[in-house]
Write a protein that holds these residues in place. Structure first.
Motif, short mmCIF file in Angstrom:
data_model
loop_
_atom_site.label_atom_id
_atom_site.label_comp_id
_atom_site.label_asym_id
_atom_site.label_seq_id
_atom_site.Cartn_x
_atom_site.Cartn_y
_atom_site.Cartn_z
N VAL A 1 68.72 14.92 -1.38
CA VAL A 1 68.74 13.46 -0.59
C VAL A 1 68.87 13.78 0.74
N LEU B 1 73.00 5.00 0.73
CA LEU B 1 72.92 4.65 -0.59
C LEU B 1 74.26 3.85 -0.97
N ILE C 1 64.92 9.98 -2.26
CA ILE C 1 64.76 8.62 -2.03
C ILE C 1 63.75 8.04 -1.23
N CYS C 2 63.50 8.57 -0.08
CA CYS C 2 62.51 8.15 0.88
C CYS C 2 61.00 8.91 0.73
N CYS D 1 69.41 8.91 4.10
CA CYS D 1 69.51 8.03 2.74
C CYS D 1 70.85 8.29 2.03
N CYS E 1 62.68 14.33 0.28
CA CYS E 1 64.09 13.65 -0.12
C CYS E 1 63.68 12.69 -1.63
#
Length: 246
Positions: A35, A43, A24-25, A39, A22
């Protein structure tokens, strides 16, 4: 944005990124746009706001709210749309994209913008624009950065919609400082001094256009560029951005 709003063929295209962590994480498996599902849910999606500039209007009970600024001085564009609020973690991903050539972030953010763009017109049964117009960079800044982030975002929307991209629809003039290095007062003082007409501007006469940018802050850039296209006879002008500062 819930999956139910995404057509089946778009959901299938989104899953091609499976196997990457991902964006993001950096841990969970990817389910859409690079993503993970968790997440995506957390967002900072931009809520409905001013019907002209998209800024959040506090405590508004109106179905079609206007912020104080747009009520006093209507911009040359007809509406503005932002996918996200300019908050963590979207703000850092946009900086990664622009300043560190984070093209994986560019790909994911571009697809999220494209999905939101296409869904907006489909769900609301609205006529989409005839042309996508990325906000141009001055040639010196383009040479230093090596790419125009608004052009990459417009290309992503084009891939999902097949709407043509009009490059250099106007010319960005040289300024002493980039807009993002100025405070709000400085940005607004630049209105009328950022862009000028060129030979491509007349191609927007009688057309519906969507101006594509990465971040909307004071709308100074959007207002200035929309003025140029309105003077050229553009019929309808919308602004689309990844994120909006509120």
């Amino acid at each position: 944005m819930p999956d139910k709003f995404w057509p089946k063929n778009l959901r299938q295209r989104l899953h091609r990124l499976s196997g990457e962590p991902c964006l993001i994480c950096l841990e969970s498996a990817v389910t859409a746009c690079g993503v993970c599902r968790h997440c995506l849910d957390i967002l900072p999606w931009q809520p409905p706001g001013c019907i002209r500039c998209a800024v959040i209007v506090p405590d508004s009970t109106s179905a079609a709210p206007l912020c104080n600024r747009c009520a006093e001085e209507s911009p040359a564009f007809d509406s503005c749309h932002a996918v996200f609020s300019y908050e963590s973690p979207i703000d850092s991903q946009i900086r990664q994209f622009k300043d560190l050539q984070g093209f994986r972030a560019a790909r994911s953010l571009g697809e999220l913008l494209a999905i939101s763009f296409k869904s907006h017109y489909r769900i609301n049964s609205l006529q989409p624009p005839d042309l996508l117009v990325p906000v141009p960079l001055h040639t010196d800044r383009l040479r230093r950065r090596g790419f125009n982030q608004a052009k990459l975002l417009a290309d992503a929307v084009h891939k999902f919609t097949r709407i043509p991209v009009l490059m250099e629809g106007c010319t960005r003039m040289q300024t002493n400082l980039a807009q993002r290095k100025l405070n709000a007062q400085g940005r607004l003082a630049n209105i009328g001094h950022l862009f000028t007409i060129n030979s491509n501007t007349k191609l927007t006469m009688g057309r519906r256009i969507a101006i594509i940018d990465d971040v909307i802050t004071t709308t100074a850039t959007a207002r200035d560029i929309a003025d140029i296209f309105r003077q050229a006879g553009c019929e309808h002008i919308e602004v689309w951005a990844l994120a909006r500062r509120n």
